[in-house]
Design an enzyme around this catalytic site. Structure first.
Site, PDB file in Angstrom:
ATOM      1  N   VAL A 257       0.900  -1.154   0.000  1.00 13.63           N
ATOM      2  CA  VAL A 257       0.000   0.000   0.000  1.00 13.63           C
ATOM      3  C   VAL A 257       0.940   1.206   0.000  1.00 13.63           C
ATOM      4  O   VAL A 257       1.521   1.547   1.017  1.00 13.63           O
ATOM      5  CB  VAL A 257      -0.927   0.008   1.221  1.00 13.63           C
ATOM      6  CG1 VAL A 257      -1.779   1.276   1.259  1.00 13.63           C
ATOM      7  CG2 VAL A 257      -1.830  -1.225   1.209  1.00 13.63           C
ATOM      8  N   PRO A 258       1.135   1.844  -1.159  1.00 16.47           N
ATOM      9  CA  PRO A 258       2.314   2.701  -1.353  1.00 16.47           C
ATOM     10  C   PRO A 258       2.208   4.090  -0.722  1.00 16.47           C
ATOM     11  O   PRO A 258       2.114   5.108  -1.402  1.00 16.47           O
ATOM     12  CB  PRO A 258       2.412   2.794  -2.885  1.00 16.47           C
ATOM     13  CG  PRO A 258       0.997   2.672  -3.348  1.00 16.47           C
ATOM     14  CD  PRO A 258       0.341   1.706  -2.404  1.00 16.47           C
ATOM     15  N   CYS A 259       2.291   4.115   0.609  1.00 11.13           N
ATOM     16  CA  CYS A 259       2.256   5.400   1.302  1.00 11.13           C
ATOM     17  C   CYS A 259       3.490   6.240   0.986  1.00 11.13           C
ATOM     18  O   CYS A 259       3.486   7.462   1.194  1.00 11.13           O
ATOM     19  CB  CYS A 259       2.094   5.208   2.804  1.00 11.13           C
ATOM     20  SG  CYS A 259       3.182   3.985   3.540  1.00 11.13           S
ATOM     21  N   HIS A 260       4.551   5.613   0.455  1.00 11.37           N
ATOM     22  CA  HIS A 260       5.742   6.381   0.079  1.00 11.37           C
ATOM     23  C   HIS A 260       5.465   7.267  -1.129  1.00 11.37           C
ATOM     24  O   HIS A 260       6.250   8.171  -1.422  1.00 11.37           O
ATOM     25  CB  HIS A 260       6.912   5.444  -0.211  1.00 11.37           C
ATOM     26  CG  HIS A 260       6.662   4.448  -1.294  1.00 11.37           C
ATOM     27  ND1 HIS A 260       5.908   3.305  -1.098  1.00 11.37           N
ATOM     28  CD2 HIS A 260       7.055   4.418  -2.598  1.00 11.37           C
ATOM     29  CE1 HIS A 260       5.851   2.617  -2.229  1.00 11.37           C
ATOM     30  NE2 HIS A 260       6.536   3.270  -3.152  1.00 11.37           N
ATOM     31  N   ARG A 261       4.356   7.037  -1.836  1.00 10.62           N
ATOM     32  CA  ARG A 261       4.013   7.871  -2.989  1.00 10.62           C
ATOM     33  C   ARG A 261       3.154   9.071  -2.599  1.00 10.62           C
ATOM     34  O   ARG A 261       2.710   9.822  -3.470  1.00 10.62           O
ATOM     35  CB  ARG A 261       3.288   7.033  -4.046  1.00 10.62           C
ATOM     36  CG  ARG A 261       4.141   5.903  -4.612  1.00 10.62           C
ATOM     37  CD  ARG A 261       3.389   5.070  -5.644  1.00 10.62           C
ATOM     38  NE  ARG A 261       4.096   3.816  -5.901  1.00 10.62           N
ATOM     39  CZ  ARG A 261       3.548   2.747  -6.454  1.00 10.62           C
ATOM     40  NH1 ARG A 261       2.269   2.771  -6.820  1.00 10.62           N
ATOM     41  NH2 ARG A 261       4.257   1.653  -6.644  1.00 10.62           N
TER      42      ARG A 261
END
Length: 293
Positions: A257-261
């Site tokens: 779940v790409p919270c880094h984006r």
């Protein structure tokens, strides 16, 4: 015996990862990117020969330190925003070799019921293990329904990462089982397996609002980013950027779940639960996947 004691009694720390040296290089790049540090400067900072560092870093990222430096500058981060320049076009502008086929993680997900969430994990058996990943030690947690947790730790911080994750579902039963979690590690960090024909099963354990935010994150394509305020509008809470930020920070499935984006409105790479250096590493690593095609 409490969970933290149990994990410290078992030496399950992965060995042999390049990430520790890479992490120090990325920290140097993050602090000094305006000065465009040379390969020699970066190598001197981590006590490596320039040629050795070049090979090690390129093996990890698929990009040279110089190309990675370009990929994580603030100006480049701004280009990631929706409505701006896609990462692939930016990579071409920076002189990286031609366009490649876009890959992304194909994820099928379900959310547990509100009642299950309120039980704080009661009745859940969560199997866990630490595995080598491109971003340090990866703590993987899985239920019979799919991947439930993914966290990261630097060497020596594994127990802290486990405590952080297990506090989220304190009533669950935890079983160390690297055999059960290894297939997830192989699947998640191998871009050749990011295919619809081999979906990754994920179970989202959070409040209704958190799940809404996490689902919005999964719609951000590889090589793009989205501002917190845009995510807030997407979930129907345009004035709730702070609450959205809190939900992103509580994401138990880092990377997948790409919270880094998620970035600031200006494109600034704001905080990340598992460290801003790791966030930069993930964005740069993803740039390399686009580069490779």
């Amino acid at each position: 015996m409490n969970l933290q004691t149990a994990i410290l009694q078992n030496d399950i720390t992965p060995r042999g990862s390049d990430y520790e040296i890479v992490r120090r290089v990325i920290e140097k790049i993050s602090l000094d990117y305006r000065d465009q540090p040379s390969l020699e400067e970066l190598a001197r900072d981590v006590g490596e020969h320039p040629a050795t560092l070049q090979k090690l870093f390129t093996r990890w990222a698929g990009l040279t330190p110089k190309a990675f430096l370009q990929a994580v500058t603030l100006d480049h981060a701004r280009r990631l925003l929706d409505g701006g320049m896609p990462l692939l076009e930016a990579a071409m502008e920076l002189g990286m070799s031609g366009p490649g086929r876009l890959h992304d993680l194909f994820v099928t997900h379900e959310a547990i019921s509100p009642g299950e969430y309120k039980s704080r994990g009661a009745g859940l058996e969560i199997r866990y293990g630490f595995h080598i990943s491109p971003f340090g030690s990866a703590l993987i947690m899985a239920t019979e329904r799919g991947l439930a947790g993914l966290a990261f730790a630097d060497e020596g911080e594994e127990a802290e990462a486990f405590a952080d994750m297990s506090r989220r579902w304190p009533a669950a039963t935890y079983v160390e089982d690297m055999g059960a979690t290894a297939p997830y590690a192989q699947r998640i960090f191998d871009p050749s397996r990011w295919q619809a024909e081999e979906p990754l099963r994920v179970v989202l354990i959070g409040t209704d609002f958190q799940v809404q935010v996490w689902q919005a994150l999964m719609k951000i394509p590889l090589g793009r980013a989205k501002a917190y305020s845009d995510i807030a509008r997407e979930v129907g809470k345009p004035k709730a950027s702070r609450a959205v930020g809190a939900a992103i920070g509580a994401n138990p499935l880092s990377f997948v779940v790409p919270c880094h984006r998620a970035v600031g409105k200006s494109g600034a790479l704001t905080g990340y639960h598992w460290g801003l250096t790791r966030k930069r590493a993930m964005l740069g690593w993803e740039a390399a996947q686009l580069e490779r095609g």
